[in-house]
Scaffold this motif. Sequence first.
Motif, short mmCIF file in Angstrom:
data_model
loop_
_atom_site.label_atom_id
_atom_site.label_comp_id
_atom_site.label_asym_id
_atom_site.label_seq_id
_atom_site.Cartn_x
_atom_site.Cartn_y
_atom_site.Cartn_z
N TYR A 239 24.31 28.53 38.09
CA TYR A 239 24.33 29.26 36.83
C TYR A 239 24.01 30.74 37.05
CZ TYR A 239 23.38 30.45 31.94
OH TYR A 239 23.40 31.05 30.69
N ALA B 146 18.40 26.89 33.62
CA ALA B 146 17.66 28.09 34.04
C ALA B 146 17.37 28.11 35.54
CB ALA B 146 16.35 28.20 33.26
N CYS C 5 29.64 28.74 34.70
CA CYS C 5 29.38 29.27 33.36
C CYS C 5 30.57 29.14 32.41
CB CYS C 5 28.98 30.74 33.44
SG CYS C 5 27.40 31.04 34.24
N LEU D 257 12.47 32.31 27.78
CA LEU D 257 13.71 32.19 27.02
C LEU D 257 13.42 31.71 25.60
CD1 LEU D 257 15.91 30.47 29.77
CD2 LEU D 257 16.03 32.86 29.05
N MET E 178 19.69 38.28 29.23
CA MET E 178 18.84 37.30 28.57
C MET E 178 18.08 37.83 27.36
SD MET E 178 19.51 34.43 29.55
CE MET E 178 20.73 33.92 30.77
N TYR F 130 26.11 35.43 37.91
CA TYR F 130 26.34 34.30 37.02
C TYR F 130 27.64 33.62 37.45
CZ TYR F 130 22.60 35.82 33.90
OH TYR F 130 21.38 36.15 33.38
N ASN G 261 20.87 27.37 28.20
CA ASN G 261 20.17 28.37 29.02
C ASN G 261 18.86 27.81 29.57
OD1 ASN G 261 21.27 31.30 29.27
ND2 ASN G 261 21.94 30.60 27.26
#
Length: 276
Positions: free
Chosen positions: A62, A57, A80, A252, A6, A75, A53
Amino acid sequence: MEGGAMRGMFTAGVLDVFMENRIEFDGAIGVSAGATFGCNFKSRQIGRAIRYNKRYAHEWRYCSLRSLIFTGDLYGADFCYNRIPNELDVYDLATYRANPMEFYCVASDCVTGKPVYKKLETCDAHELTWMRASASMPLASRIVEVDGYKLLDGGMTDSIPLAFFESIGYGRNVVILTQPRSYKKSSSSLMPLMKFALRKYPALVEAMQRRPEEYNKQTSYVFEKADRGEVLVICPEAPLGISRTEHDEKELQRVYDEGRRIAVERLEEIRAFLRG
C-alpha cells in the motif's frame, strides 16, 4: 477537496458526515487525496476511506519505501488502484455511475506545467489511471502516461481548484481544505532534488517554484469569498500534525474524527449555506 496525502483523512471524515445527513451536490472536484478519498462520496460508501486506510496501514504494497524501491511508487499502483477497489474493499461502481453528481480530478501536465482537469464518469480502470495521476507525488511516484499526457500530482499546479469550478458554472461552493486558515506555504526543502529529478520538464519545475506564491493566492481568494458569504470553507482549526505517509491507525482515526467533529458542529450552517 484539497489534497495532502494522509491529511485527507480529515476530508474523509467531513464527507462521511455529509453522506450520513444526505447533503448532496451537483458536482465535486478533488485534487490528489481529495480525489482518491473524495470519490467515495459519489459512490456513497460511508466509512470506506478510513476503513481501508487503517486496514492496510502496515501493508508494504500500500505505502512503503519498499514499494518505492521495487515498483517506483511509494503508494503501490497495482495495490491501490486495482487490488483494493476490485478485490479487497470493493468500490461500488454501479452507485458511482448512477449518481448524477459530476466528479472531476486535477493532474499536472509535466510538459506544459499546467493543470489538467478530467471528468470521471465511470471510474473504470482507465479513469482510475487519471485518479492515480492526480495523486502521484513528485519524487515518490512514476510519471503517469495516459491519453497522450505525462502527468503528476494535481497539487503541483492547482491545489485548490475553486476558480476552475466556478469557470464551468459552479457558483455556490463548499471548499474542504486540509490546512488551517492561518497556514502559509513556503518553499520546499526538497526543491533542489525536484529540480534535478524533473530536469526534463522545465515548465513543471517552474510551476513548482511558483507553487508557494500561487497556493497562498488561492487560499486568500477562497477566504475572501468565504468572508463575503459566497463560499463556505471547512478546514482544521489547527495544523493536523499527521505525516503524509502515516502508518499509525490511531493517528488516521484521530484526523478522521476531527473532520467529523467539525462537520457535525457546522452542519446547520452548511445546510443554510446550500439553501442559499
